[in-house]
Design a protein around this motif. Sequence first.
Motif, PDB file in Angstrom:
ATOM      1  N   PHE A   1       0.836  -1.205   0.000  1.00 19.65           N
ATOM      2  CA  PHE A   1       0.000   0.000   0.000  1.00 19.65           C
ATOM      3  C   PHE A   1       0.873   1.258   0.000  1.00 19.65           C
ATOM      4  N   LEU A   2       1.891   1.282   0.871  1.00 18.71           N
ATOM      5  CA  LEU A   2       2.780   2.440   0.927  1.00 18.71           C
ATOM      6  C   LEU A   2       3.530   2.623  -0.394  1.00 18.71           C
ATOM      7  N   PHE A   3       3.975   1.527  -0.970  1.00 15.07           N
ATOM      8  CA  PHE A   3       4.697   1.578  -2.237  1.00 15.07           C
ATOM      9  C   PHE A   3       3.815   2.176  -3.331  1.00 15.07           C
ATOM     10  N   ALA A   4       2.535   1.799  -3.314  1.00 17.08           N
ATOM     11  CA  ALA A   4       1.592   2.328  -4.307  1.00 17.08           C
ATOM     12  C   ALA A   4       1.357   3.822  -4.099  1.00 17.08           C
ATOM     13  N   VAL A   5       1.310   4.258  -2.845  1.00 14.25           N
ATOM     14  CA  VAL A   5       1.116   5.684  -2.544  1.00 14.25           C
ATOM     15  C   VAL A   5       2.303   6.503  -3.054  1.00 14.25           C
ATOM     16  N   VAL A   6       3.501   5.952  -2.899  1.00  6.23           N
ATOM     17  CA  VAL A   6       4.702   6.643  -3.386  1.00  6.23           C
ATOM     18  C   VAL A   6       4.613   6.873  -4.892  1.00  6.23           C
ATOM     19  N   ASN A   7       3.999   5.929  -5.613  1.00  2.78           N
ATOM     20  CA  ASN A   7       3.821   6.094  -7.056  1.00  2.78           C
ATOM     21  C   ASN A   7       3.070   7.380  -7.377  1.00  2.78           C
ATOM     22  N   ILE A   8       2.069   7.685  -6.565  1.00  3.28           N
ATOM     23  CA  ILE A   8       1.292   8.912  -6.782  1.00  3.28           C
ATOM     24  C   ILE A   8       2.177  10.137  -6.588  1.00  3.28           C
ATOM     25  N   SER A   9       3.067  10.069  -5.605  1.00  5.23           N
ATOM     26  CA  SER A   9       3.951  11.214  -5.340  1.00  5.23           C
ATOM     27  C   SER A   9       4.825  11.525  -6.556  1.00  5.23           C
ATOM     28  N   ARG A  10       5.202  10.493  -7.297  1.00  6.57           N
ATOM     29  CA  ARG A  10       6.024  10.721  -8.491  1.00  6.57           C
ATOM     30  C   ARG A  10       5.254  11.492  -9.555  1.00  6.57           C
ATOM     31  N   PHE A  11       3.986  11.106  -9.755  1.00  2.15           N
ATOM     32  CA  PHE A  11       3.171  11.795 -10.746  1.00  2.15           C
ATOM     33  C   PHE A  11       2.937  13.260 -10.363  1.00  2.15           C
ATOM     34  N   LEU A  12       2.847  13.506  -9.055  1.00  2.05           N
ATOM     35  CA  LEU A  12       2.622  14.866  -8.558  1.00  2.05           C
ATOM     36  C   LEU A  12       3.923  15.642  -8.389  1.00  2.05           C
ATOM     37  N   LYS A  13       5.056  14.953  -8.657  1.00  2.00           N
ATOM     38  CA  LYS A  13       6.388  15.555  -8.483  1.00  2.00           C
ATOM     39  C   LYS A  13       6.574  16.060  -7.057  1.00  2.00           C
ATOM     40  N   ILE A  14       6.169  15.207  -6.107  1.00  2.21           N
ATOM     41  CA  ILE A  14       6.286  15.514  -4.680  1.00  2.21           C
ATOM     42  C   ILE A  14       7.268  14.541  -4.051  1.00  2.21           C
ATOM     43  N   ASN A  15       8.146  15.055  -3.204  1.00  3.75           N
ATOM     44  CA  ASN A  15       9.038  14.184  -2.448  1.00  3.75           C
ATOM     45  C   ASN A  15       8.235  13.583  -1.299  1.00  3.75           C
ATOM     46  N   PRO A  16       7.993  12.270  -1.290  1.00  3.00           N
ATOM     47  CA  PRO A  16       7.132  11.673  -0.264  1.00  3.00           C
ATOM     48  C   PRO A  16       7.694  11.825   1.146  1.00  3.00           C
ATOM     49  N   GLU A  17       9.014  11.816   1.271  1.00  5.37           N
ATOM     50  CA  GLU A  17       9.636  11.964   2.594  1.00  5.37           C
ATOM     51  C   GLU A  17       9.343  13.350   3.159  1.00  5.37           C
ATOM     52  N   ILE A  18       9.506  14.373   2.337  1.00  5.46           N
ATOM     53  CA  ILE A  18       9.246  15.745   2.786  1.00  5.46           C
ATOM     54  C   ILE A  18       7.761  15.940   3.056  1.00  5.46           C
ATOM     55  N   ALA A  19       6.921  15.356   2.202  1.00  7.07           N
ATOM     56  CA  ALA A  19       5.475  15.494   2.384  1.00  7.07           C
ATOM     57  C   ALA A  19       5.031  14.888   3.708  1.00  7.07           C
ATOM     58  N   LEU A  20       5.573  13.703   4.034  1.00  3.69           N
ATOM     59  CA  LEU A  20       5.194  13.044   5.280  1.00  3.69           C
ATOM     60  C   LEU A  20       5.741  13.806   6.482  1.00  3.69           C
ATOM     61  N   THR A  21       6.934  14.361   6.344  1.00  7.73           N
ATOM     62  CA  THR A  21       7.512  15.154   7.424  1.00  7.73           C
ATOM     63  C   THR A  21       6.652  16.378   7.712  1.00  7.73           C
ATOM     64  N   LYS A  22       6.178  17.025   6.642  1.00  7.48           N
ATOM     65  CA  LYS A  22       5.313  18.195   6.818  1.00  7.48           C
ATOM     66  C   LYS A  22       3.977  17.798   7.445  1.00  7.48           C
ATOM     67  N   ALA A  23       3.478  16.618   7.070  1.00  5.30           N
ATOM     68  CA  ALA A  23       2.219  16.146   7.648  1.00  5.30           C
ATOM     69  C   ALA A  23       2.389  15.893   9.149  1.00  5.30           C
ATOM     70  N   SER A  24       3.535  15.336   9.532  1.00  4.09           N
ATOM     71  CA  SER A  24       3.809  15.086  10.951  1.00  4.09           C
ATOM     72  C   SER A  24       3.890  16.405  11.707  1.00  4.09           C
ATOM     73  N   LYS A  25       4.559  17.394  11.094  1.00  3.73           N
ATOM     74  CA  LYS A  25       4.684  18.712  11.731  1.00  3.73           C
ATOM     75  C   LYS A  25       3.306  19.354  11.899  1.00  3.73           C
ATOM     76  N   LYS A  26       2.471  19.230  10.875  1.00  2.00           N
ATOM     77  CA  LYS A  26       1.121  19.787  10.943  1.00  2.00           C
ATOM     78  C   LYS A  26       0.325  19.111  12.051  1.00  2.00           C
ATOM     79  N   PHE A  27       0.479  17.791  12.169  1.00  2.00           N
ATOM     80  CA  PHE A  27      -0.229  17.051  13.213  1.00  2.00           C
ATOM     81  C   PHE A  27       0.197  17.544  14.594  1.00  2.00           C
ATOM     82  N   ILE A  28       1.505  17.731  14.778  1.00  2.00           N
ATOM     83  CA  ILE A  28       2.021  18.198  16.066  1.00  2.00           C
ATOM     84  C   ILE A  28       1.452  19.573  16.401  1.00  2.00           C
TER      85      ILE A  28
END
Length: 262
Positions: free
Chosen positions: A196-223
């Motif tokens: 499931f995670l691997f498939a989600v990363v595929n979407i990040s490529r199409f959106l030209k988003i770095n998945p690591e940075i995106a998840l880090t920002k999501a964690s920061k937003k949650f905090i």
Amino acid sequence: MDKRYSLEDLQAIIEKLRGEGGCPWDRVQTHETLREAMLEEAYEAVDAIERKDQENLKEELGDVLMQVVFHAELAKEAGCFGLEDVIEGICKKMIYRHPHVFGNAKADTADEVLVNWEILKKQEKQITTQSEAMKHIPMALPALIQAKKVQKKAADIGFDFTEIGDAMDKVREEIAELTEAIEQGLGTDEEEFGDFLFAVVNISRFLKINPEIALTKASKKFINRFEYVENSALSEGKKLSEMTLKEMDHLWDEAKTKSLSE
């Protein structure tokens, strides 16, 4: 006038710390014991970049450089290579991989540069298959970045979804398989979750988003939102552990609205 230190000064400092009468901690370090420090310093430098803190970035780049010099000193002590060899190697690599600057090759766009870079990298490392290229991706990389790089290698030879809708369908398929594994207790939850995670990363490529940075920002937003919830509760004389989930959800919705207006 204050002394201006040089790379040679840093090298001499590390040598002294490692030598007789030096620092007890520095003298017992190895490549292996410094692995986490190398990663941490690199991440702290990236954090400074994210925060646009130039002063802190200067400090963190110094810490990264210290790690490079330290590892080079360890290698020199072992008779393998020294800092001069590291510098010579990277200079040669940069010249070799930029033939459009130092040679007669042509590359007018950043995309063309990257294509040439990958070709030259394969030639340099004598990589003949795409599977070999995937295996050369460092296993020490964060898993999200590693997954994106693996998928990019596959995409480079056309093994990829044609559009983002296909990638979204794959995510839905993996969610269904994960749901089935959980419901049936098949003992493959970890595998299906990984898919499931691997498939989600595929979407990040199409959106030209770095998945690591995106998840880090999501964690920061949650905090940040959780902090709002907790502070709001404390201002009312309550502890989160004493509140119902419905009450906390109400404050969470407030936090979401507040963050949208800022």
